[in-house]
Design a protein around this motif. Structure first.
Motif, PDB file in Angstrom:
ATOM      1  N   ALA A  10       0.845  -1.187   0.000  1.00  0.00           N
ATOM      2  CA  ALA A  10       0.000   0.000   0.000  1.00  0.00           C
ATOM      3  C   ALA A  10       0.886   1.244   0.000  1.00  0.00           C
ATOM      4  O   ALA A  10       2.115   1.146   0.057  1.00  0.00           O
ATOM      5  CB  ALA A  10      -0.928  -0.021   1.209  1.00  0.00           C
ATOM      6  N   THR A  11       0.277   2.415  -0.026  1.00  0.00           N
ATOM      7  CA  THR A  11       1.014   3.672  -0.133  1.00  0.00           C
ATOM      8  C   THR A  11       2.085   3.823   0.949  1.00  0.00           C
ATOM      9  O   THR A  11       3.204   4.239   0.661  1.00  0.00           O
ATOM     10  CB  THR A  11       0.037   4.857  -0.084  1.00  0.00           C
ATOM     11  OG1 THR A  11      -0.877   4.716  -1.167  1.00  0.00           O
ATOM     12  CG2 THR A  11       0.750   6.175  -0.207  1.00  0.00           C
ATOM     13  N   LEU A  12       1.760   3.509   2.187  1.00  0.00           N
ATOM     14  CA  LEU A  12       2.740   3.697   3.258  1.00  0.00           C
ATOM     15  C   LEU A  12       3.980   2.834   3.072  1.00  0.00           C
ATOM     16  O   LEU A  12       5.090   3.253   3.392  1.00  0.00           O
ATOM     17  CB  LEU A  12       2.103   3.415   4.627  1.00  0.00           C
ATOM     18  CG  LEU A  12       1.077   4.444   5.098  1.00  0.00           C
ATOM     19  CD1 LEU A  12       0.473   4.020   6.432  1.00  0.00           C
ATOM     20  CD2 LEU A  12       1.702   5.824   5.203  1.00  0.00           C
ATOM     21  N   GLU A  13       3.815   1.618   2.546  1.00  0.00           N
ATOM     22  CA  GLU A  13       4.957   0.736   2.331  1.00  0.00           C
ATOM     23  C   GLU A  13       5.718   1.103   1.059  1.00  0.00           C
ATOM     24  O   GLU A  13       6.906   0.853   0.937  1.00  0.00           O
ATOM     25  CB  GLU A  13       4.505  -0.729   2.230  1.00  0.00           C
ATOM     26  CG  GLU A  13       3.985  -1.304   3.529  1.00  0.00           C
ATOM     27  CD  GLU A  13       2.522  -0.983   3.778  1.00  0.00           C
ATOM     28  OE1 GLU A  13       1.772  -0.776   2.810  1.00  0.00           O
ATOM     29  OE2 GLU A  13       2.125  -0.922   4.950  1.00  0.00           O
ATOM     30  N   ASP A  14       5.032   1.711   0.094  1.00  0.00           N
ATOM     31  CA  ASP A  14       5.644   1.996  -1.209  1.00  0.00           C
ATOM     32  C   ASP A  14       6.147   3.425  -1.333  1.00  0.00           C
ATOM     33  O   ASP A  14       7.062   3.695  -2.101  1.00  0.00           O
ATOM     34  CB  ASP A  14       4.616   1.713  -2.314  1.00  0.00           C
ATOM     35  CG  ASP A  14       5.232   1.798  -3.684  1.00  0.00           C
ATOM     36  OD1 ASP A  14       6.201   1.062  -3.949  1.00  0.00           O
ATOM     37  OD2 ASP A  14       4.749   2.610  -4.491  1.00  0.00           O
ATOM     38  N   GLY A  15       5.575   4.367  -0.580  1.00  0.00           N
ATOM     39  CA  GLY A  15       5.936   5.780  -0.713  1.00  0.00           C
ATOM     40  C   GLY A  15       7.326   6.083  -0.182  1.00  0.00           C
ATOM     41  O   GLY A  15       7.848   5.420   0.708  1.00  0.00           O
ATOM     42  N   LYS A  16       7.943   7.127  -0.750  1.00  0.00           N
ATOM     43  CA  LYS A  16       9.292   7.540  -0.374  1.00  0.00           C
ATOM     44  C   LYS A  16       9.356   9.065  -0.468  1.00  0.00           C
ATOM     45  O   LYS A  16       9.041   9.628  -1.508  1.00  0.00           O
ATOM     46  CB  LYS A  16      10.267   6.870  -1.335  1.00  0.00           C
ATOM     47  CG  LYS A  16      11.693   7.214  -1.198  1.00  0.00           C
ATOM     48  CD  LYS A  16      12.535   6.284  -2.058  1.00  0.00           C
ATOM     49  CE  LYS A  16      13.055   6.999  -3.275  1.00  0.00           C
ATOM     50  NZ  LYS A  16      14.033   6.211  -4.023  1.00  0.00           N
ATOM     51  N   ARG A  17       9.720   9.751   0.625  1.00  0.00           N
ATOM     52  CA  ARG A  17       9.809  11.220   0.633  1.00  0.00           C
ATOM     53  C   ARG A  17      11.125  11.682   0.024  1.00  0.00           C
ATOM     54  O   ARG A  17      12.153  11.033   0.174  1.00  0.00           O
ATOM     55  CB  ARG A  17       9.699  11.768   2.049  1.00  0.00           C
ATOM     56  CG  ARG A  17       8.310  11.670   2.604  1.00  0.00           C
ATOM     57  CD  ARG A  17       8.239  12.393   3.918  1.00  0.00           C
ATOM     58  NE  ARG A  17       6.912  12.216   4.474  1.00  0.00           N
ATOM     59  CZ  ARG A  17       6.306  13.116   5.209  1.00  0.00           C
ATOM     60  NH1 ARG A  17       6.907  14.247   5.502  1.00  0.00           N
ATOM     61  NH2 ARG A  17       5.103  12.885   5.680  1.00  0.00           N
ATOM     62  N   HIS A  18      11.051  12.876  -0.611  1.00  0.00           N
ATOM     63  CA  HIS A  18      12.237  13.501  -1.203  1.00  0.00           C
ATOM     64  C   HIS A  18      12.384  14.912  -0.655  1.00  0.00           C
ATOM     65  O   HIS A  18      11.418  15.527  -0.207  1.00  0.00           O
ATOM     66  CB  HIS A  18      12.112  13.544  -2.736  1.00  0.00           C
ATOM     67  CG  HIS A  18      12.089  12.187  -3.350  1.00  0.00           C
ATOM     68  ND1 HIS A  18      13.232  11.544  -3.755  1.00  0.00           N
ATOM     69  CD2 HIS A  18      11.066  11.349  -3.618  1.00  0.00           C
ATOM     70  CE1 HIS A  18      12.914  10.356  -4.254  1.00  0.00           C
ATOM     71  NE2 HIS A  18      11.598  10.211  -4.172  1.00  0.00           N
ATOM     72  N   ASP A  19      13.594  15.448  -0.714  1.00  0.00           N
ATOM     73  CA  ASP A  19      13.851  16.813  -0.266  1.00  0.00           C
ATOM     74  C   ASP A  19      13.502  17.843  -1.336  1.00  0.00           C
ATOM     75  O   ASP A  19      13.507  19.038  -1.068  1.00  0.00           O
ATOM     76  CB  ASP A  19      15.325  16.972   0.139  1.00  0.00           C
ATOM     77  CG  ASP A  19      15.650  16.169   1.388  1.00  0.00           C
ATOM     78  OD1 ASP A  19      14.749  15.992   2.233  1.00  0.00           O
ATOM     79  OD2 ASP A  19      16.800  15.715   1.520  1.00  0.00           O
ATOM     80  N   THR A  20      13.184  17.402  -2.541  1.00  0.00           N
ATOM     81  CA  THR A  20      12.827  18.294  -3.636  1.00  0.00           C
ATOM     82  C   THR A  20      11.612  19.127  -3.246  1.00  0.00           C
ATOM     83  O   THR A  20      10.731  18.648  -2.536  1.00  0.00           O
ATOM     84  CB  THR A  20      12.480  17.466  -4.896  1.00  0.00           C
ATOM     85  OG1 THR A  20      13.536  16.542  -5.134  1.00  0.00           O
ATOM     86  CG2 THR A  20      12.251  18.340  -6.099  1.00  0.00           C
ATOM     87  N   LYS A  21      11.535  20.368  -3.738  1.00  0.00           N
ATOM     88  CA  LYS A  21      10.417  21.253  -3.422  1.00  0.00           C
ATOM     89  C   LYS A  21       9.786  21.775  -4.707  1.00  0.00           C
ATOM     90  O   LYS A  21      10.479  22.173  -5.634  1.00  0.00           O
ATOM     91  CB  LYS A  21      10.886  22.431  -2.579  1.00  0.00           C
ATOM     92  CG  LYS A  21      11.542  22.012  -1.274  1.00  0.00           C
ATOM     93  CD  LYS A  21      10.953  22.751  -0.124  1.00  0.00           C
ATOM     94  CE  LYS A  21      11.652  22.414   1.165  1.00  0.00           C
ATOM     95  NZ  LYS A  21      11.050  21.377   1.909  1.00  0.00           N
TER      96      LYS A  21
END
Length: 141
Positions: free
Chosen positions: A124-135
């Motif tokens: 699901a999204t929580l397991e697959d998502g990845k945050r980036h520092d890009t703005k």
């Protein structure tokens, strides 16, 4: 006109009220977006069913489950002999084998239908998502 780049595709089809101008195999008001956007994990259709009209046949699928998301209007939904009301905000998942059909009520029924192979979701999204520092521009300070 669809815009495509390495990691996205985008399109604008106009107001949902104009969906009756779209045609899929003789059905007005149904627009599949998978091919235009190059979808690889699901198929999506945007739908507008005129008031009082109904899907002209009951159908099922071989592999794909469907998720119906009602955006506006109301009507009735049929699955395996059960009939129940739907309205704005209704969500209906139907397994591939489920025999389904629907009918619009007193006003046009607007809905999105998402098809994906049953059992194919591995995270699901929580397991697959990845945050980036890009703005993005609106995140800049």
């Amino acid at each position: 006109m669809t815009t495509t780049a390495q990691n996205y595709s985008a399109d604008h089809i106009g107001p949902f009220e104009e969906l009756l101008n779209k045609d899929f195999m003789g059905f007005h008001g149904k627009y599949f977006i998978g091919k235009e956007l190059g979808l690889t994990g699901c198929e999506v259709s945007l739908n507008r069913l005129p008031a009082g009209k109904a899907m002209p046949f009951i159908h099922s699928h071989k592999k794909n489950e469907e998720l119906y998301i009602v955006l506006r209007g109301s009507g009735m939904f049929y699955v395996d002999g059960d009939e129940f009301p739907i309205q704005e905000g209704s969500l209906v998942r139907v397994a591939p084998e489920g025999e389904r059909g629907w009918k619009a009520g007193d006003e046009d029924l607007y809905f999105i239908c998402i098809q994906a192979e049953a059992g194919s979701l591995t995270q699901a999204t929580l397991e697959d998502g990845k945050r980036h520092d890009t703005k993005a521009s609106w995140m800049q300070k």
